[in-house]
Motif scaffolding. Structure first.
Motif, PDB file in Angstrom:
ATOM      1  N   LEU A   1     -20.913 -20.249  18.225  1.00  0.00           N
ATOM      2  CA  LEU A   1     -21.663 -19.937  18.638  1.00  0.00           C
ATOM      3  C   LEU A   1     -23.053 -20.537  18.831  1.00  0.00           C
ATOM      4  CD1 LEU A   1     -20.097 -19.357  22.103  1.00  0.00           C
ATOM      5  CD2 LEU A   1     -20.331 -21.806  21.047  1.00  0.00           C
ATOM      6  N   PRO A   2     -24.417 -20.534  19.134  1.00  0.00           N
ATOM      7  CA  PRO A   2     -25.289 -20.310  18.346  1.00  0.00           C
ATOM      8  C   PRO A   2     -25.877 -18.646  18.995  1.00  0.00           C
ATOM      9  CG  PRO A   2     -25.555 -22.585  19.222  1.00  0.00           C
ATOM     10  CD  PRO A   2     -24.140 -22.070  19.665  1.00  0.00           C
ATOM     11  N   ARG A   3     -26.797 -18.245  18.694  1.00  0.00           N
ATOM     12  CA  ARG A   3     -26.917 -16.505  18.761  1.00  0.00           C
ATOM     13  C   ARG A   3     -28.195 -16.827  19.391  1.00  0.00           C
ATOM     14  NH1 ARG A   3     -24.883 -12.515  15.676  1.00  0.00           N
ATOM     15  NH2 ARG A   3     -23.707 -13.370  13.815  1.00  0.00           N
ATOM     16  N   ASN A   4     -28.439 -15.761  20.763  1.00  0.00           N
ATOM     17  CA  ASN A   4     -29.660 -15.890  21.924  1.00  0.00           C
ATOM     18  C   ASN A   4     -30.674 -15.169  21.683  1.00  0.00           C
ATOM     19  OD1 ASN A   4     -28.327 -14.245  23.177  1.00  0.00           O
ATOM     20  ND2 ASN A   4     -27.667 -14.752  24.486  1.00  0.00           N
ATOM     21  N   TRP A   5     -30.653 -13.987  20.584  1.00  0.00           N
ATOM     22  CA  TRP A   5     -31.042 -13.442  20.646  1.00  0.00           C
ATOM     23  C   TRP A   5     -32.030 -12.008  21.677  1.00  0.00           C
ATOM     24  CZ3 TRP A   5     -30.040 -12.667  15.856  1.00  0.00           C
ATOM     25  CH2 TRP A   5     -29.699 -13.152  14.751  1.00  0.00           C
ATOM     26  N   SER A   6     -30.883 -11.921  22.171  1.00  0.00           N
ATOM     27  CA  SER A   6     -30.631 -10.880  23.848  1.00  0.00           C
ATOM     28  C   SER A   6     -31.513  -9.726  22.579  1.00  0.00           C
ATOM     29  CB  SER A   6     -29.475 -10.833  24.167  1.00  0.00           C
ATOM     30  OG  SER A   6     -28.719  -9.947  23.168  1.00  0.00           O
ATOM     31  N   PRO A   7     -32.129  -8.961  24.060  1.00  0.00           N
ATOM     32  CA  PRO A   7     -32.357  -7.303  24.004  1.00  0.00           C
ATOM     33  C   PRO A   7     -31.409  -6.984  22.959  1.00  0.00           C
ATOM     34  CG  PRO A   7     -32.946  -8.458  26.156  1.00  0.00           C
ATOM     35  CD  PRO A   7     -32.332  -9.526  25.766  1.00  0.00           C
ATOM     36  N   SER A   8     -30.450  -7.408  23.437  1.00  0.00           N
ATOM     37  CA  SER A   8     -28.965  -6.181  22.922  1.00  0.00           C
ATOM     38  C   SER A   8     -28.751  -6.771  21.490  1.00  0.00           C
ATOM     39  CB  SER A   8     -27.701  -6.462  23.896  1.00  0.00           C
ATOM     40  OG  SER A   8     -26.931  -7.596  24.348  1.00  0.00           O
ATOM     41  N   ALA A   9     -29.130  -7.905  20.994  1.00  0.00           N
ATOM     42  CA  ALA A   9     -28.664  -8.444  19.969  1.00  0.00           C
ATOM     43  C   ALA A   9     -29.177  -7.174  18.248  1.00  0.00           C
ATOM     44  CB  ALA A   9     -29.358  -9.502  19.078  1.00  0.00           C
ATOM     45  N   ASN A  10     -28.358  -7.161  17.351  1.00  0.00           N
ATOM     46  CA  ASN A  10     -29.120  -6.430  16.476  1.00  0.00           C
ATOM     47  C   ASN A  10     -29.743  -7.208  15.609  1.00  0.00           C
ATOM     48  OD1 ASN A  10     -29.358  -4.801  14.457  1.00  0.00           O
ATOM     49  ND2 ASN A  10     -27.656  -2.926  14.514  1.00  0.00           N
ATOM     50  N   ILE A  11     -30.456  -7.882  15.261  1.00  0.00           N
ATOM     51  CA  ILE A  11     -30.786  -8.515  13.845  1.00  0.00           C
ATOM     52  C   ILE A  11     -31.303  -8.006  13.001  1.00  0.00           C
ATOM     53  CG2 ILE A  11     -33.038  -9.940  13.658  1.00  0.00           C
ATOM     54  CD1 ILE A  11     -34.129 -10.173  16.190  1.00  0.00           C
ATOM     55  N   PRO A  12     -31.015  -6.987  12.472  1.00  0.00           N
ATOM     56  CA  PRO A  12     -30.963  -6.303  10.965  1.00  0.00           C
ATOM     57  C   PRO A  12     -29.560  -6.093  10.459  1.00  0.00           C
ATOM     58  CG  PRO A  12     -32.210  -4.523  12.538  1.00  0.00           C
ATOM     59  CD  PRO A  12     -31.931  -5.611  13.252  1.00  0.00           C
ATOM     60  N   LEU A  13     -29.126  -6.003  11.396  1.00  0.00           N
ATOM     61  CA  LEU A  13     -27.468  -5.868  10.906  1.00  0.00           C
ATOM     62  C   LEU A  13     -26.950  -7.544  10.134  1.00  0.00           C
ATOM     63  CD1 LEU A  13     -24.608  -3.852  10.295  1.00  0.00           C
ATOM     64  CD2 LEU A  13     -24.489  -4.152  12.643  1.00  0.00           C
ATOM     65  N   VAL A  14     -27.507  -7.726  11.692  1.00  0.00           N
ATOM     66  CA  VAL A  14     -27.277  -9.687  11.306  1.00  0.00           C
ATOM     67  C   VAL A  14     -27.469 -10.245   9.676  1.00  0.00           C
ATOM     68  CG1 VAL A  14     -27.052 -11.624  11.985  1.00  0.00           C
ATOM     69  CG2 VAL A  14     -26.937  -9.323  13.840  1.00  0.00           C
ATOM     70  N   ALA A  15     -29.052  -9.754   9.614  1.00  0.00           N
ATOM     71  CA  ALA A  15     -29.745  -9.945   8.706  1.00  0.00           C
ATOM     72  C   ALA A  15     -29.002  -9.989   6.999  1.00  0.00           C
ATOM     73  CB  ALA A  15     -31.016  -9.717   8.781  1.00  0.00           C
ATOM     74  N   GLN A  16     -29.054  -8.506   7.671  1.00  0.00           N
ATOM     75  CA  GLN A  16     -28.183  -7.931   6.133  1.00  0.00           C
ATOM     76  C   GLN A  16     -26.830  -8.558   5.755  1.00  0.00           C
ATOM     77  OE1 GLN A  16     -29.302  -5.307   4.360  1.00  0.00           O
ATOM     78  NE2 GLN A  16     -27.429  -5.064   3.167  1.00  0.00           N
ATOM     79  N   GLN A  17     -25.613  -9.104   6.925  1.00  0.00           N
ATOM     80  CA  GLN A  17     -24.403  -9.362   7.015  1.00  0.00           C
ATOM     81  C   GLN A  17     -25.426 -11.182   5.778  1.00  0.00           C
ATOM     82  OE1 GLN A  17     -22.564  -9.316  10.885  1.00  0.00           O
ATOM     83  NE2 GLN A  17     -22.298  -7.001  10.409  1.00  0.00           N
ATOM     84  N   ALA A  18     -25.824 -11.955   6.747  1.00  0.00           N
ATOM     85  CA  ALA A  18     -25.807 -13.003   6.210  1.00  0.00           C
ATOM     86  C   ALA A  18     -26.735 -13.454   4.633  1.00  0.00           C
ATOM     87  CB  ALA A  18     -27.620 -13.480   7.057  1.00  0.00           C
ATOM     88  N   ARG A  19     -27.627 -12.346   4.705  1.00  0.00           N
ATOM     89  CA  ARG A  19     -27.942 -12.221   3.082  1.00  0.00           C
ATOM     90  C   ARG A  19     -26.932 -11.513   2.329  1.00  0.00           C
ATOM     91  NH1 ARG A  19     -33.726  -8.817   2.816  1.00  0.00           N
ATOM     92  NH2 ARG A  19     -35.328 -10.931   2.878  1.00  0.00           N
ATOM     93  N   GLN A  20     -25.850 -10.815   2.434  1.00  0.00           N
ATOM     94  CA  GLN A  20     -25.077 -10.503   1.746  1.00  0.00           C
ATOM     95  C   GLN A  20     -24.196 -11.453   1.494  1.00  0.00           C
ATOM     96  OE1 GLN A  20     -22.309  -7.004   3.836  1.00  0.00           O
ATOM     97  NE2 GLN A  20     -23.987  -6.091   2.941  1.00  0.00           N
ATOM     98  N   SER A  21     -23.735 -12.093   3.002  1.00  0.00           N
ATOM     99  CA  SER A  21     -22.787 -13.587   2.273  1.00  0.00           C
ATOM    100  C   SER A  21     -23.379 -15.201   1.813  1.00  0.00           C
ATOM    101  CB  SER A  21     -22.883 -14.182   3.978  1.00  0.00           C
ATOM    102  OG  SER A  21     -21.938 -15.480   3.852  1.00  0.00           O
ATOM    103  N   ALA A  22     -24.911 -14.899   1.432  1.00  0.00           N
ATOM    104  CA  ALA A  22     -25.891 -15.392   0.627  1.00  0.00           C
ATOM    105  C   ALA A  22     -25.171 -14.807  -0.826  1.00  0.00           C
ATOM    106  CB  ALA A  22     -27.106 -15.802   1.337  1.00  0.00           C
TER     107      ALA A  22
END
Length: 856
Positions: free
Chosen positions: A567-588
């Motif tokens: 499901l699409p992320r809504n980037w709520s205040p509780s979302a950890n954007i740096p961690l998600v970005a790091q995981q996305a970069r590693q996957s790429a």
């Protein structure tokens, strides 16, 4: 001089031979068709001794006779020929020589006398010596000088042999007197013996007598003028001796006589030798004549054969089609030609005749072999067409395996070729076995070449079907795997390649069942299939590697923009954007590593090094500064990325070089930073919206309009508790539904999304609320400790970020942007810095998160 066409001057008085006249005379007298059934009779003697008169009376010729009234002088000059009209069998040629001892030539000019005598001895079967009876016993009058010349010349011409035909010397005593013939013979034979003894002979002839060289015969005639009737009676009696059935016949059958068609040629060659003052070798002369005439007969027979309508038809048909009875037709023509040669050349010298016959057979064999080869070519073509049809029919009907059908029709074609050549094409007397062998070998080679062509065509057809099967089983799954890019991509590609190759090999084995395939060919075909499949996979992977940047972006978007449920992320205040970005970069980065090197048969070490090197690009820089070991590892990975090639990876297996990967990653990082910054801005907006109070007029309106209700609730504890619980429940549901995020997608999509999530969210919030209430009732202090621990952790994290070296400018910019105290240039600077900074070092978001947790 005679003018009758039955009389011909063969040699003129000057020694010139009449070649054309002799050839026409022989043809007109039918000597050329008489074979050996002819005889030549010559006469010699003193001049004006009645030689011509005797020959005319004896043989019915028309030689010119001396006119006594005009005086005694030379009448016959040179050598003359005529055909006897009074003797029909055998054909008789009469030769009248110029008389000897003539005053016209003089006493010393005896060269022509010797030449004419030599010519007469070489040509004539019977030599008449005309002499007067009254000269018997005289030394000079009897013509002894002429006879000595004849004896000496005869020694040069003939060699005594048991079966050799001797020259017949017929001494004709003219004008008989009262002296008996026997007495004249005895006297004359004594003179002959003395003359033979007096001539010079070669030493090897000393043992031979006069009669070893000559057959001596005698005849006596009365005086022509005084007793003409008696003379003519004597002539009739003498004429009978020149016939084969007469009494005391002088006709002898000879096996070495030249046939009549060589008579003109023999006369010409004999006179050429005599005229050139060379020794005349009569056996060699016969060989020479035989060579010439047999050669002419050979050519005549060949010419006649080539002009024969049957031969012409045979040649034309041989060029166009296969003749069923070719052998019989060619044998008949060949036998006819050889028979004609044998009939015409049977009287010539046997050695020459056989030699020329062999030459004729060789030429005929060459002509026949040429036609025979054409017939073999037609037979070859017919059998080849039948073989193709039979083998093609067996292949279409599938009645038996290809190898068995091939062997069957090959054997049948070879047998039919050999049988057809032996029964219908073989020519009697011509050896064509080598042509049959060569033709059979050529047929076998062409049929085997055709079989090999069919086999190769079938192999190509089946190989194409096998490759199509492999491609159909390989292309779709490979493309799907490259679209999904799972972690075990190369393992699954190798498995798929092996499965497809096995399926293609099965198709190949079934398609070539019954065809002769060697083990070596099977191995090569298997390798070709594997190579084709490998090239197909590598080609598809290469295409994927060419679009690596877009695939990396797609992978980053899939991981960064969607949660674990998709499901699409809504980037709520509780979302950890740096961690998600790091995981996305590693996957790429892992995706890039999979596309950098072909790993169908790569070693694990080379795979790990490439993947570690590319993952180092997506690593957290601050985390790598914690220890020396991590720094050394990071340095090693950067050395790998700086190399021109991947260590341990063959050049043909490298899809993207390290430099290419660095360039792609740089472009990827630049393109994805904006996406991350947008997520951060969205999160900040969501935080600001959650903390925003209603407007002042709304608050005044609520107080004025809801005063009575508020007082009724406040004065009632039950209502107050229900209101607080309801507000908290609604707040929780509002937060869990992420209403603000969903409504950003549009009114209708947001409403549909909220409707889909409403019932599950209500159940979840109700269940969790019930659990929290029960937990609070039973363990109130545990809830308090949990909240305190979470607040402390957030505060600790925020303090670490706020005290970092880069805090001042970025935190100040964010605070100024929030409070609105910064001017327009400062806000622009803030946006620029926020878009260019790395998400790995983003204190602004962490500071906001810290404030949120503190508020909670």
């Amino acid at each position: 001089m005679p003018t009758d066409q039955q009389v011909l001057q063969v040699v003129s008085g000057d020694g010139e031979f009449n070649e054309n006249g002799v050839r026409h005379f022989v043809s007109a007298a039918h000597i050329d068709t008489a074979g050996v059934d002819y005889q030549t009779i010559a006469i010699t003697g003193p001049q004006s001794s009645g030689k011509s008169t005797l020959m005319n009376a004896l043989f019915g010729t028309t030689f010119t006779e001396m006119d006594a009234l005009k005086g005694r002088n030379q009448t016959t000059r040179g050598i003359w020929f005529a055909k006897s009209t009074k003797i029909s069998e055998p054909v008789t040629m009469v030769m009248d020589l110029e008389g000897s001892d003539g005053r016209e030539r003089g006493e010393d000019d005896t060269s022509f006398e010797r030449q004419s005598s030599l010519f007469a001895l070489a040509v004539a079967d019977i030599l008449l010596v005309n002499m007067w009876a009254k000269d018997i016993g005289r030394e000079a009058g009897s013509g002894k000088p002429l006879l000595k010349t004849i004896f000496q010349v005869n020694l040069k011409l003939f060699t005594p042999a048991p079966n050799r035909r001797k020259t017949v010397l017929l001494f004709v005593f003219r004008d008989m007197t009262k002296t008996p013939l026997q007495q004249l013979k005895a006297t004359w034979e004594e003179d002959l013996q003395r003359m033979w003894a007096s001539i010079t002979k070669p030493p090897h002839y000393d043992a031979y007598s006069f009669y070893d060289f000559f057959e001596v015969q005698y005849a006596a005639l009365h005086n022509f003028e005084d007793r003409e009737e008696d003379f003519r009676a004597d002539v009739v009696t003498l004429r009978r001796r020149f016939t084969s059935d007469g009494e005391d016949s002088l006709v002898h059958v000879s096996q070495d006589a030249l046939p009549g068609d060589a008579f003109a040629l023999s006369l010409n060659k004999v006179w050429e030798v005599i005229k050139s003052q060379k020794d005349l070798n009569l056996p060699a002369h016969k060989v020479m004549v035989a060579n010439i005439r047999c050669g002419e007969i050979l050519n005549d027979q060949l010419r006649a054969l080539q002009e024969d309508q049957a031969w012409t038809t045979l040649v034309q048909n041989s060029q166009q089609q296969l003749i069923p009875n070719f052998g019989n037709q060619a044998s008949d023509l060949l036998e006819s030609c050889l028979t004609g040669y044998e009939q015409e050349a049977r009287y010539f010298e046997s050695g020459v005749r056989q030699s020329k016959q062999q030459e004729l057979q060789g030429k005929l064999a060459s002509m026949i072999r040429e036609l025979f080869q054409q017939q073999l070519a037609h037979l070859h073509q017919r059998l080849m067409q039948a073989f193709k049809g039979d083998l093609g029919g067996s292949i279409m009907d599938k009645t038996q395996p290809f190898a068995q059908a091939t062997e069957k029709w090959l054997t049948q074609a070879r047998q039919e070729f050999t049988q057809g050549a032996q029964e219908h094409l073989m020519v009697k007397g011509v050896d064509c076995d080598d042509l049959v062998r060569d033709g059979l070998q050529a047929l076998k080679q062409e049929m085997e070449a055709w079989v090999e062509q069919l086999r190769q065509t079938k192999i190509k057809e089946v190989m194409a079907a096998a490759e199509h099967t492999m491609q159909s089983q390989l292309a779709g799954p490979t493309i799907a795997l490259l679209d999904d890019m799972p972690p075990d991509l190369w393992t699954r590609l190798s498995t798929r390649l092996s499965t497809s190759t096995a399926a293609a090999a099965q198709v190949l084995a079934e398609g070539l069942d019954g065809y002769p395939i060697s083990d070596h060919e099977r191995v090569e075909q298997r390798e070709m299939l594997q190579q084709s499949g490998r090239l197909k996979v590598e080609g598809l992977v290469q295409q994927a590697a060419d679009t690596a940047l877009s695939r990396m972006k797609d992978r980053f978007n899939d991981v960064f923009a969607r949660n674990e449920q998709g499901l699409p992320r809504n980037w709520s205040p509780s979302a950890n954007i740096p961690l998600v970005a790091q995981q996305a970069r590693q996957s790429a980065a892992r995706l890039l590593a999979m596309l950098a090197v072909i790993r169908l048969h790569a070693t694990k070490t080379s795979e790990d090094r490439v993947e570690r090197a590319l993952l180092s690009l997506a690593a957290d820089r601050r985390a790598t500064q914690s220890g020396d070991d991590d720094q050394a590892s990071q340095s090693a990975e950067w050395d790998t990325l700086a190399a021109p090639e991947w260590p341990g990876v063959p050049a043909k297996a490298m899809l993207l070089s390290p430099s290419r990967c660095r360039a792609l990653w740089k472009q990827f990082a630049s393109d994805t930073n904006f996406i991350v910054q947008q997520a951060v801005n969205t999160q900040e907006a969501n935080k600001a919206a959650s903390n925003r109070l209603p407007p002042l007029w709304a608050m005044v309106a609520m107080i004025l309009l809801g005063w009575n209700e508020a007082m009724s609730i406040l004065t009632s504890p039950v209502r107050l508790i229900l209101l607080v619980v309801g507000l908290l429940f609604a707040k929780t549901v509002y937060t869990e539904l992420e209403v603000d995020s969903e409504m950003q997608h549009g009114l209708l999509p947001g409403a549909l999304a909220l409707a889909a999530k409403f019932v599950p969210t209500m159940k979840q919030v109700a269940r969790r609320t019930g659990e929290q209430c029960m937990n609070f009732v039973h363990h109130p202090e545990q809830l308090r400790e949990s909240v305190q621990h979470r607040v402390d952790s957030v505060v600790h994290q925020a303090d670490g970020v706020l005290h970092s070296p880069r805090r001042s400018s970025r935190t100040r910019d964010v605070q100024m942007a929030r409070t609105g105290s910064a001017d327009t240039s400062t806000s622009s600077n803030l946006r620029h810095r926020e878009s260019s900074c790395s998400l790995d070092n983003m204190p602004t978001s962490l500071h906001a998160e810290n404030d949120s947790y503190k508020n909670k």
